[in-house]
Motif scaffolding. Structure first.
Motif, PDB file in Angstrom:
ATOM      1  N   ARG A 284      -0.544  10.896   1.319  1.00 51.59           N
ATOM      2  CA  ARG A 284      -0.233   9.919   1.950  1.00 51.59           C
ATOM      3  C   ARG A 284       1.064   9.363   1.335  1.00 51.59           C
ATOM      4  O   ARG A 284       1.497   9.455   0.121  1.00 51.59           O
ATOM      5  CB  ARG A 284      -1.077   8.641   1.477  1.00 51.59           C
ATOM      6  CG  ARG A 284      -0.778   7.335   2.375  1.00 51.59           C
ATOM      7  CD  ARG A 284      -1.742   6.253   2.127  1.00 51.59           C
ATOM      8  NE  ARG A 284      -1.242   5.081   3.082  1.00 51.59           N
ATOM      9  CZ  ARG A 284      -1.720   3.735   3.081  1.00 51.59           C
ATOM     10  NH1 ARG A 284      -2.739   3.795   1.951  1.00 51.59           N
ATOM     11  NH2 ARG A 284      -1.217   2.965   3.903  1.00 51.59           N
TER      12      ARG A 284
ATOM     13  N   GLU B  83      -3.430  -5.118   1.759  1.00 51.88           N
ATOM     14  CA  GLU B  83      -3.147  -4.660   3.092  1.00 51.88           C
ATOM     15  C   GLU B  83      -3.632  -3.143   3.203  1.00 51.88           C
ATOM     16  O   GLU B  83      -3.867  -2.655   2.125  1.00 51.88           O
ATOM     17  CB  GLU B  83      -1.688  -4.863   3.427  1.00 51.88           C
ATOM     18  CG  GLU B  83      -0.898  -4.608   2.211  1.00 51.88           C
ATOM     19  CD  GLU B  83       0.553  -4.744   2.655  1.00 51.88           C
ATOM     20  OE1 GLU B  83       1.112  -4.364   3.918  1.00 51.88           O
ATOM     21  OE2 GLU B  83       1.487  -5.291   1.995  1.00 51.88           O
ATOM     22  N   GLY B  84      -3.514  -2.775   4.400  1.00 52.85           N
ATOM     23  CA  GLY B  84      -3.706  -1.506   4.589  1.00 52.85           C
ATOM     24  C   GLY B  84      -5.348  -0.720   4.472  1.00 52.85           C
ATOM     25  O   GLY B  84      -6.041  -1.552   4.736  1.00 52.85           O
ATOM     26  N   HIS B  85      -5.397   0.553   4.137  1.00 53.41           N
ATOM     27  CA  HIS B  85      -6.824   0.904   4.061  1.00 53.41           C
ATOM     28  C   HIS B  85      -7.004   1.678   2.756  1.00 53.41           C
ATOM     29  O   HIS B  85      -6.389   1.446   1.865  1.00 53.41           O
ATOM     30  CB  HIS B  85      -6.975   2.140   5.147  1.00 53.41           C
ATOM     31  CG  HIS B  85      -6.020   2.952   5.379  1.00 53.41           C
ATOM     32  ND1 HIS B  85      -5.896   4.075   4.538  1.00 53.41           N
ATOM     33  CD2 HIS B  85      -4.640   3.163   6.244  1.00 53.41           C
ATOM     34  CE1 HIS B  85      -4.627   4.898   4.612  1.00 53.41           C
ATOM     35  NE2 HIS B  85      -4.043   4.234   5.684  1.00 53.41           N
ATOM     36  N   ARG B  86      -8.418   2.336   2.523  1.00 53.63           N
ATOM     37  CA  ARG B  86      -8.614   2.772   1.407  1.00 53.63           C
ATOM     38  C   ARG B  86      -7.991   3.938   1.135  1.00 53.63           C
ATOM     39  O   ARG B  86      -8.307   4.322  -0.152  1.00 53.63           O
ATOM     40  CB  ARG B  86     -10.179   3.075   1.555  1.00 53.63           C
ATOM     41  CG  ARG B  86     -10.933   1.927   1.637  1.00 53.63           C
ATOM     42  CD  ARG B  86     -12.703   2.164   2.018  1.00 53.63           C
ATOM     43  NE  ARG B  86     -13.334   2.802   1.043  1.00 53.63           N
ATOM     44  CZ  ARG B  86     -14.578   3.050   1.209  1.00 53.63           C
ATOM     45  NH1 ARG B  86     -15.038   2.740   2.420  1.00 53.63           N
ATOM     46  NH2 ARG B  86     -15.270   3.925   0.362  1.00 53.63           N
ATOM     47  N   GLN B  87      -7.282   4.829   1.892  1.00 56.80           N
ATOM     48  CA  GLN B  87      -6.742   6.057   1.121  1.00 56.80           C
ATOM     49  C   GLN B  87      -5.407   5.819   0.545  1.00 56.80           C
ATOM     50  O   GLN B  87      -4.520   5.004   0.834  1.00 56.80           O
ATOM     51  CB  GLN B  87      -6.424   6.803   2.455  1.00 56.80           C
ATOM     52  CG  GLN B  87      -5.897   8.161   2.328  1.00 56.80           C
ATOM     53  CD  GLN B  87      -5.506   9.034   3.510  1.00 56.80           C
ATOM     54  OE1 GLN B  87      -5.114   8.321   4.312  1.00 56.80           O
ATOM     55  NE2 GLN B  87      -5.373  10.238   3.486  1.00 56.80           N
TER      56      GLN B  87
ATOM     57  N   ASP C 132       0.801  -1.219  -0.040  1.00 61.43           N
ATOM     58  CA  ASP C 132      -0.157  -0.117  -0.013  1.00 61.43           C
ATOM     59  C   ASP C 132       0.940   1.092   0.072  1.00 61.43           C
ATOM     60  O   ASP C 132       0.510   2.481   0.129  1.00 61.43           O
ATOM     61  CB  ASP C 132      -0.869   0.008   1.113  1.00 61.43           C
ATOM     62  CG  ASP C 132      -0.164   0.071   2.507  1.00 61.43           C
ATOM     63  OD1 ASP C 132       0.910  -0.509   2.447  1.00 61.43           O
ATOM     64  OD2 ASP C 132      -0.862   0.067   3.451  1.00 61.43           O
TER      65      ASP C 132
ATOM     66  N   ASN D 218      -4.349   3.867  -1.881  1.00 60.25           N
ATOM     67  CA  ASN D 218      -3.777   2.339  -1.452  1.00 60.25           C
ATOM     68  C   ASN D 218      -3.425   1.692  -3.322  1.00 60.25           C
ATOM     69  O   ASN D 218      -4.419   1.203  -3.734  1.00 60.25           O
ATOM     70  CB  ASN D 218      -4.846   1.650  -0.811  1.00 60.25           C
ATOM     71  CG  ASN D 218      -4.077   0.200  -0.365  1.00 60.25           C
ATOM     72  OD1 ASN D 218      -3.170  -0.159  -0.984  1.00 60.25           O
ATOM     73  ND2 ASN D 218      -4.379  -0.464   0.663  1.00 60.25           N
TER      74      ASN D 218
ATOM     75  N   TRP E 144      -4.739  -2.024  -3.772  1.00 61.94           N
ATOM     76  CA  TRP E 144      -6.070  -2.011  -3.796  1.00 61.94           C
ATOM     77  C   TRP E 144      -6.626  -1.551  -5.074  1.00 61.94           C
ATOM     78  O   TRP E 144      -7.140  -2.348  -6.019  1.00 61.94           O
ATOM     79  CB  TRP E 144      -6.939  -1.268  -2.630  1.00 61.94           C
ATOM     80  CG  TRP E 144      -8.381  -1.139  -2.959  1.00 61.94           C
ATOM     81  CD1 TRP E 144      -9.104  -2.231  -2.885  1.00 61.94           C
ATOM     82  CD2 TRP E 144      -9.313   0.096  -2.584  1.00 61.94           C
ATOM     83  NE1 TRP E 144     -10.562  -2.085  -3.021  1.00 61.94           N
ATOM     84  CE2 TRP E 144     -10.561  -0.318  -2.865  1.00 61.94           C
ATOM     85  CE3 TRP E 144      -9.114   1.320  -2.501  1.00 61.94           C
ATOM     86  CZ2 TRP E 144     -11.695   0.265  -2.876  1.00 61.94           C
ATOM     87  CZ3 TRP E 144      -9.924   2.324  -2.674  1.00 61.94           C
ATOM     88  CH2 TRP E 144     -11.436   1.752  -2.575  1.00 61.94           C
TER      89      TRP E 144
ATOM     90  N   LEU F 104     -15.191  -3.157  -2.434  1.00 58.35           N
ATOM     91  CA  LEU F 104     -14.397  -3.464  -0.902  1.00 58.35           C
ATOM     92  C   LEU F 104     -14.123  -4.962  -0.612  1.00 58.35           C
ATOM     93  O   LEU F 104     -13.299  -5.102   0.353  1.00 58.35           O
ATOM     94  CB  LEU F 104     -15.409  -2.916   0.112  1.00 58.35           C
ATOM     95  CG  LEU F 104     -15.660  -1.360  -0.109  1.00 58.35           C
ATOM     96  CD1 LEU F 104     -16.841  -0.952   1.122  1.00 58.35           C
ATOM     97  CD2 LEU F 104     -14.307  -0.726   0.299  1.00 58.35           C
TER      98      LEU F 104
ATOM     99  N   PHE G  12     -10.626  -5.976   0.476  1.00 59.05           N
ATOM    100  CA  PHE G  12     -10.246  -5.873   1.901  1.00 59.05           C
ATOM    101  C   PHE G  12     -10.938  -6.716   3.051  1.00 59.05           C
ATOM    102  O   PHE G  12     -10.291  -7.049   4.080  1.00 59.05           O
ATOM    103  CB  PHE G  12     -11.025  -4.511   2.483  1.00 59.05           C
ATOM    104  CG  PHE G  12      -9.973  -3.053   2.020  1.00 59.05           C
ATOM    105  CD1 PHE G  12      -8.662  -3.006   2.228  1.00 59.05           C
ATOM    106  CD2 PHE G  12     -10.714  -2.369   0.978  1.00 59.05           C
ATOM    107  CE1 PHE G  12      -8.029  -2.012   1.719  1.00 59.05           C
ATOM    108  CE2 PHE G  12      -9.734  -1.200   0.441  1.00 59.05           C
ATOM    109  CZ  PHE G  12      -8.640  -1.287   0.786  1.00 59.05           C
TER     110      PHE G  12
END
Lengths: 251, 608
Positions: free
Chosen positions: A98, B519-523, A46, B525, B528, B464, B467
């Protein structure tokens, strides 16, 4: 031909972050962006970074390498010793979104404020005629790939957020110069350059020209001539008199 | 579900040349228009185009006109092009180039002050309007600045994952099923966004990122091709993938990066390890009449096109790429497995730096090669897909009402092989036509569409999923395996057994994609984002493989080792892909549209 390098990469978001250390394989001929991609594929899926062309043509992968504004795709690993730690941080002049991705919307806001290109009429046969020597001056500035490294390095805004409202930055000063030198454009933007876009803030330290990956002489060929043209307009007594005589009271 | 909603008349997906030109036209025809793009504005793949925009303006060779350009384009595509698209393209390209000047573009000039034009492969006359070797940058910056000046809304770093369809009212024909909008996410925040609109223009570019060696960027994941199929549209000519003959091959990390055809247009030649100009050994009968037989004749052609024929280095790209491939296979390649591209021994250093500044810079910086003093090492790289959304030529309309496609994502214009320089002109001609038709369609159906709530919820859930899964596979590994598969098994030279193996592997990759986790979150990424791109890449790869297996002949960008000749029956047949009810790809054969006699005559009149 491969070796393990030590990379320190800034990771975090608007609320904060820190440098994280990675050990990562480097192969012959690679650039920093290759190594960042290997980190993504193997250790940090990420890890946020912008990139597109990987050939120095699009200006997406701008960041700071060991503190210097650079394109990651044009920074060869062979410029570092194998034992040297390579530190990658986001552009400092812009707010972090980010990791290595920053909010560069300041540049798009400034771009939209510049009075648009305004051509004179075409010739009778429908063509515009211009000589190569006349188009070349503006062509130099149209080489700009909008990587924003000049904006990032410019000391007027690098650590002075408060100047951003009044100063458009070197990229847009050369855009103004480009339009001013454009053989077809008929609009006079000199007042705007000074009053709206902060031409006077630039004290020609030439840092922007030094970091430009396209080798554009922003200061010598763009900003200084523009300053001279603005000075002509402002301090030429005849221009001043003409502007007084022609002026009408606002109704 | 948290969802940002917008309403427009026309939503353009993609902000390269075709997308921006479509948006400008839609806006100028009174449509409320939005552009949605995956990268920042001005970074789209168009920026990488180097050589120029093909348009028969006749600035250097008054003999040139749209009929010659039409003929060159059709012959370059081995006559499989949709004749009407090739006609419109050749007729309208000069006006599309001229209007760029009204918007601020600064092309290189002739001594008379007109737009200069350069030689390129497959074009009879010097025809490419250009700015050094950075023409794509000039094109995109000009269109970008025009878009901004007009105040068109641009959703940057925003990815569309679904086209929405449903009942559409208005237009006098009662209710029909058509486009109602699009669904996507902001890359920056990962939040969802939906646009309600009766018209969507796809301008998403190509598919090259499914191949290991490519000149294309991460964005080229075939989204538009896949979105169109899923919305019920058809794809045509998917077996035809262009391998550009000259990509960089050394060092490994730059393998695939484009080396412009302008190097050959401006006098560069190809040599093998023995120093021979091997292209003279690869002149196909189809082009023999118009190709030089000796090096002397070829060299004279640059100055005197009337009495000499074109150098074989300037044959269409499919021919040159195959020839390079054969030389390397025969053991006459360079140390790193390519051939030599030499302009240093043929033109002055000053000329090279002036005409090819980006190439000079690229080789100097990335390969430590000075192209004014030594030859480059080059080899084929996946560059362009001729196949794409099947459209009605005049309006760029797909088979789904309200859906339009222009540029690389559209199919038919280039037949089995695209000529260099015809892409930038294609973007402008059909971008404009798509924008115009999209605006007209939308204005007839304003207020006649609604966002389908169930489909929005389903799109959000699907996005989603990666995730929700724990311990699944890493998307980067699956992408690398797909790239290797397409490179090895559906590449420049193909056989039935290899394509069948590719289809088995694609089916297996599909199972692996259903089990990815990120891995990680939606910001912001990237892992993803890739997980969401992979299903598009697989669907498009399956289309390419199925069509490649079906077409049992060799033509243009499709070479079958087991069927090396062209076939008369296939010369009049298109392959069309549709999505089957089970989610797979099904193929149908369709007759090639036949050109009217007055166009067919051009092939008799215009000398070879």
């Amino acid at each position: 031909m491969s070796y393990d390098a030590t990379f320190r990469v800034w990771r975090g978001d608007a609320t904060g972050g820190d440098l994280q250390t990675f050990t990562v394989e480097v192969n012959e001929g690679e650039v920093v962006l290759d190594v960042i991609h290997r980190l993504q594929a193997s250790q940090a899926g990420d890890l946020a970074v912008r990139w597109n062309c990987k050939a120095g043509k699009c200006g997406s992968c701008s960041a700071e390498v060991n503190g210097r504004p650079r394109l990651l795709c044009m920074t060869r690993m062979s410029t570092f010793a194998e034992t040297e730690t390579v530190t990658i941080t986001p552009l400092r002049a812009f707010p972090v979104i980010r990791d290595l991705v920053t909010d560069v919307s300041y540049n798009y806001v400034k771009a939209a404020q510049i009075p648009a290109f305004t051509p004179g009429p075409r010739d009778a046969d429908g063509a515009h005629r211009m000589q190569q020597v006349d188009v070349e001056r503006s062509q130099e500035f149209r080489k700009c790939i909008e990587c924003w490294l000049c904006q990032d390095t410019c000391h007027v805004i690098r650590d002075h957020e408060e100047n951003k409202a009044a100063f458009a930055g070197p990229r847009f000063l050369i855009r103004l110069a480009e339009l001013d030198m454009h053989p077809l454009d008929v609009l006079d933007r000199r007042e705007d350059a000074q009053d709206q876009f902060g031409l006077g803030y630039c004290n020609i330290t030439k840092c922007c020209s030094e970091v430009c990956p396209e080798g554009i002489h922003l200061t010598d060929n763009g900003i200084i001539p523009l300053k001279e043209r603005v000075a002509d307009r402002r301090f030429d007594p005849l221009t001043w008199l003409g502007s007084r005589i022609g002026r009408r009271p606002r109704s | 579900m948290e969802l940002e909603r917008h309403e427009y008349d026309v939503v353009v997906v993609g902000a390269g040349g075709a997308g921006l030109r479509a948006a400008i036209e839609a806006h100028e025809n009174g449509a409320r228009t939005a552009v949605v793009c995956k990268s920042l504005l001005g970074k789209a793949h168009t920026v990488m185009a180097e050589g120029g925009i093909a348009a028969a303006m006749g600035n250097l060779w008054p003999e040139d006109d749209w009929r010659v350009h039409f003929r060159d384009t059709m012959r370059g595509g081995k006559m499989l092009n949709h004749w009407r698209m090739a006609q419109l393209h050749a007729q309208e390209a000069p006006d599309r180039v001229r209007e760029l000047e009204d918007w601020g573009a600064l092309f290189d000039r002739t001594p008379d002050g007109l737009i200069s034009q350069r030689d390129f492969g497959g074009h009879r006359y010097a025809r490419l309007a250009h700015v050094g070797d950075r023409t794509g940058l000039e094109l995109i910056r000009t269109l970008q600045q025009r878009t901004v000046a007009l105040g068109i809304d641009v959703y940057m770093e925003c990815t569309v994952t679904r086209l929405l369809t449903g009942p559409v009212a208005g237009g006098g024909a009662g209710e029909e099923q058509g486009i109602t909008g699009a669904f996507g996410y902001w890359r920056e925040s990962g939040r969802f966004v939906a646009w309600q609109a009766p018209s969507v223009v796809l301008a998403t570019g190509g598919i090259g990122k499914s191949y290991k060696v490519t000149s294309n960027s991460w964005e080229y994941t075939g989204d538009g091709h896949s979105l169109a199929l899923q919305a019920g549209a058809t794809l045509v000519n998917m077996e035809f993938v262009q391998f550009h003959p000259t990509g960089m091959i050394w060092p490994p990390s730059v393998r695939g990066i484009l080396v412009t055809e302008s190097v050959r247009g401006d006098g560069g030649v190809l040599r093998n390890s023995a120093g021979n100009r091997f292209m003279f050994d690869y002149i196909p009968d189809f082009f023999r009449k118009e190709t030089a037989e000796t090096e002397d004749e070829a060299d004279r052609w640059y100055e005197d096109k009337k009495n000499n024929r074109r150098p074989p280095e300037l044959l269409p790209r499919d021919e040159v790429a195959r020839a390079i491939n054969s030389e390397v296979k025969a053991g006459r390649g360079t140390p790193h497995g390519g051939v030599f591209l030499d302009i240093a021994s043929r033109r002055s250093a000053e000329y090279i730096r002036k005409r090819l500044p980006s190439m000079y810079h690229q080789f100097k910086e990335l390969a430590e090669v000075d192209i004014t003093a030594e030859p480059m090492e080059v080899g084929p790289t996946c560059h362009y897909v001729m196949g794409g959304v099947e459209v009605e030529p005049d309006t760029a309309a797909a088979r789904v009402p309200g859906l339009f496609a222009a540029g690389e994502v559209a199919g038919g214009m280039h037949g089995s092989n695209r000529l260099g320089g015809n892409s930038l002109s294609d973007l402008l001609v059909f971008g404009r036509r798509a924008g115009l038709a999209a605006a007209e369609h939308a204005l007839k159906h304003t207020g006649g569409v609604a966002l389908p709530e169930a489909a929005l919820a389903d799109a959000a859930r699907a996005a989603l999923e990666p995730f929700d899964r724990e311990g699944g596979e890493n998307p980067y590994t699956v992408q690398q395996d797909l790239q290797q598969t397409m490179h090895d098994l559906v590449g420049i030279i193909r056989t039935a057994s290899e394509i069948e193996r590719a289809l088995e592997r694609i089916a297996e990759l599909r199972r692996r994609v259903a089990d990815l986790s990120v891995e990680g979150h939606r910001q912001y990424n990237p892992g993803w984002h890739l997980a969401l791109d992979l299903p598009h890449m697989l669907l498009v790869s399956e289309c390419i493989a199925r069509a490649a297996l079906e077409r049992q002949e060799s033509r243009g960008g499709h070479t079958r080792d087991d069927f090396p000749a062209t076939d008369a029956e296939w010369a009049t047949t298109n392959l069309v892909c549709v999505l089957a009810p089970d989610g797979g790809v099904s193929l149908t054969r369709q007759p090639l549209p036949q050109m009217p006699p007055e166009l067919a005559e051009i092939f008799e009149e215009v000398p070879g």
